[in-house]
Design an enzyme around this catalytic site. Structure first.
Site, short mmCIF file in Angstrom:
data_model
loop_
_atom_site.label_atom_id
_atom_site.label_comp_id
_atom_site.label_asym_id
_atom_site.label_seq_id
_atom_site.Cartn_x
_atom_site.Cartn_y
_atom_site.Cartn_z
N CYS A 1 35.98 45.87 36.52
CA CYS A 1 36.38 44.98 35.43
C CYS A 1 35.20 44.45 34.62
CB CYS A 1 37.20 43.81 35.97
SG CYS A 1 38.62 44.34 36.95
N HIS B 1 36.82 35.03 32.68
CA HIS B 1 37.43 36.24 33.24
C HIS B 1 38.89 35.92 33.54
CE1 HIS B 1 37.48 40.19 34.89
NE2 HIS B 1 37.79 39.78 36.12
N GLU C 1 35.78 31.28 39.93
CA GLU C 1 35.13 31.24 38.63
C GLU C 1 34.87 29.80 38.19
OE1 GLU C 1 35.37 33.50 34.31
OE2 GLU C 1 37.19 33.32 35.53
N LYS D 1 43.25 36.36 28.67
CA LYS D 1 44.12 37.25 29.46
C LYS D 1 45.53 36.66 29.59
CE LYS D 1 40.74 39.67 32.41
NZ LYS D 1 39.47 39.07 31.96
N HIS E 1 45.30 41.91 31.50
CA HIS E 1 43.98 42.32 31.97
C HIS E 1 43.71 43.76 31.54
CE1 HIS E 1 40.40 42.79 34.15
NE2 HIS E 1 40.75 42.32 35.33
N PHE F 1 35.96 44.21 40.85
CA PHE F 1 36.02 44.69 42.22
C PHE F 1 34.67 45.29 42.62
CE2 PHE F 1 40.85 45.70 42.88
CZ PHE F 1 41.12 44.36 42.82
#
Length: 424
Positions: free
Chosen positions: A171, A312, A323, A344, A349, A410
């Site tokens: 990502c 994010h 975060e 998002k 996403h 990830f």
């Protein structure tokens, strides 16, 4: 680190976007400004066998809208098609044509995580079909599905003969592509770079694989627009989406010499790895904090000089809490003064393209002096540590001189860009 005063400055001179909320930059930005959600029922395949039936799909994509012929789309996976649409916009917006761009010292950097899963699905269906079999696989399956093909086809379409690189850091791919472009221009290897991200992985296989990870929102099939709810107590996962955002990134003097319009300065980049877990982020946010701190240092600014942070903000419990902890580590008391939002909540996403489209929102926030909202933030998860100003539900006007966007992927991949208002 080299003194920033001695480095080549890098600016953004063109932008393009194809997204669940619009097929141009302006359509996309106006939707996000107004809090419009692009998440809806899946139409790209039949989701009846799955517990998740929603996604952020690009609607009514028409390559001819961007001055390209339909034949450009032949024998190309959807992630490549979307990238070509966004790239054509960015090239045109920058004042270039394919004929002129081919003569420049230009490169291409495209972040993409999942590649041509639609092509793979078609090929596997042929292989498994007793009336077809391996001999009936489409002959161009391999070049259509591999992630480098978006970057390669952009080079072919616009005659770009510099580097043509594909990045896959999950990502964080889109953010890292922008960082690569920044470094390559600073180094003097090129004068400009067409950079960003693309993704289109809304397939039964892809959605099913993320369901098995318990990563996707499952409670909102009947009200898709409510499914992505970053920092909200009732969030239960992210929403898969597709799209592309591309930028023409250029050395400042080169841009000035040709009289290009300048949207903003790409001022800093930072990267790190949590070195912790294949899917989960560090709970204290320390890994991502390292990337954000490095980006701020690279840009030569202090945390308190940042007005906007595009999060994010995936709408998962692990990301949103971690975060927020990261922002407190990086910005200290200033974290409470930061305007934050997760776009998002509206786009879903975009995976490998997420960092690119969120950088675009930072540029537009600077240009329009406007902070887009985090929609669906109805019950902030303060017990989970989500207690900052996430610009809930409605955007606000505010001067933005510096914006930060971080992407956390990830494998512990973290990428962060700093974008500043352009000043001579």
């Amino acid at each position: 680190m080299e003194n920033s005063n001695n480095r080549r400055r890098v600016v953004i001179t063109g932008m393009g976007a194809v997204s669940p909320v619009g097929n141009t930059v302006e359509e996309t930005w106006e939707s996000v400004k107004s809090g419009k959600c692009g998440i809806s029922k899946i139409t790209l395949f039949d989701p009846s066998r799955l517990s998740v039936k929603i996604a952020g799909e690009v609607k009514n994509f028409d390559i001819e809208r961007y001055g390209l012929e339909k034949k450009v789309l032949r024998q190309k996976a959807r992630f490549t098609q979307l990238c070509l649409g966004a790239s054509a916009q960015a090239v045109s917006d920058s004042g270039y044509s394919a004929e002129k761009l081919g003569g420049e010292r230009c490169g291409v950097a495209v972040g993409c995580c999942l590649g041509g899963l639609d092509v793979m699905a078609e090929a596997f269906a042929k292989v498994d079909d007793p009336n077809a079999g391996p001999d009936r696989m489409p002959p161009l399956t391999t070049p259509m599905m591999i992630t480098n093909e978006a970057a390669a086809n952009v080079c072919i379409q616009f005659g770009i003969k510099g580097f043509g690189w594909a990045l896959n850091t999950a990502c964080a791919s889109g953010s890292d592509a922008l960082g690569l472009a920044l470094d390559m221009i600073r180094s003097g290897r090129v004068d400009m770079c067409l950079a960003g991200g693309t993704e289109s992985a809304i397939t039964e296989f892809s959605i099913a694989s993320f369901i098995k990870l318990h990563a996707l929102a499952t409670k909102f099939n009947d009200c898709p627009e409510k499914a992505s709810r970053p920092f909200d107590k009732d969030r239960d996962g992210f929403v898969m989406a597709e799209g592309s955002a591309m930028f023409m990134i250029e050395e400042l003097e080169h841009a000035k010499k040709r009289g290009a319009k300048i949207y903003a300065e790409l001022a800093g980049f930072g990267t790190s790895n949590d070195a912790y877990h294949i899917t989960a982020p560090l709970k204290d946010g320390s890994g991502a904090a390292q990337a954000v701190k490095a980006a701020l240092e690279d840009a030569g600014i202090r945390g308190e000089e940042v007005q906007y942070y595009n999060a994010h903000g995936t709408s998962t419990h692990a990301n949103d809490s971690g975060e927020t902890a990261m922002l407190k580590l990086v910005f200290g008391d200033h974290a409470k003064k930061l305007k934050i939002s997760s776009t998002k909540s509206m786009t879903g996403h975009l995976v490998g393209a997420a960092g690119a489209i969120e950088a675009l929102f930072c540029v537009k926030a600077i240009n329009d002096s406007f902070i887009p909202p985090t929609i669906n933030l109805e019950n902030p998860d303060t017990e989970g540590g989500c207690d900052l100003d996430y610009t809930p539900n409605k955007g606000v006007g505010a001067e933005v001189r510096a914006a930060v966007s971080a992407s956390l992927g990830f494998g512990g991949h973290n990428g962060c860009v700093v974008i500043k208002k352009f000043e001579e």
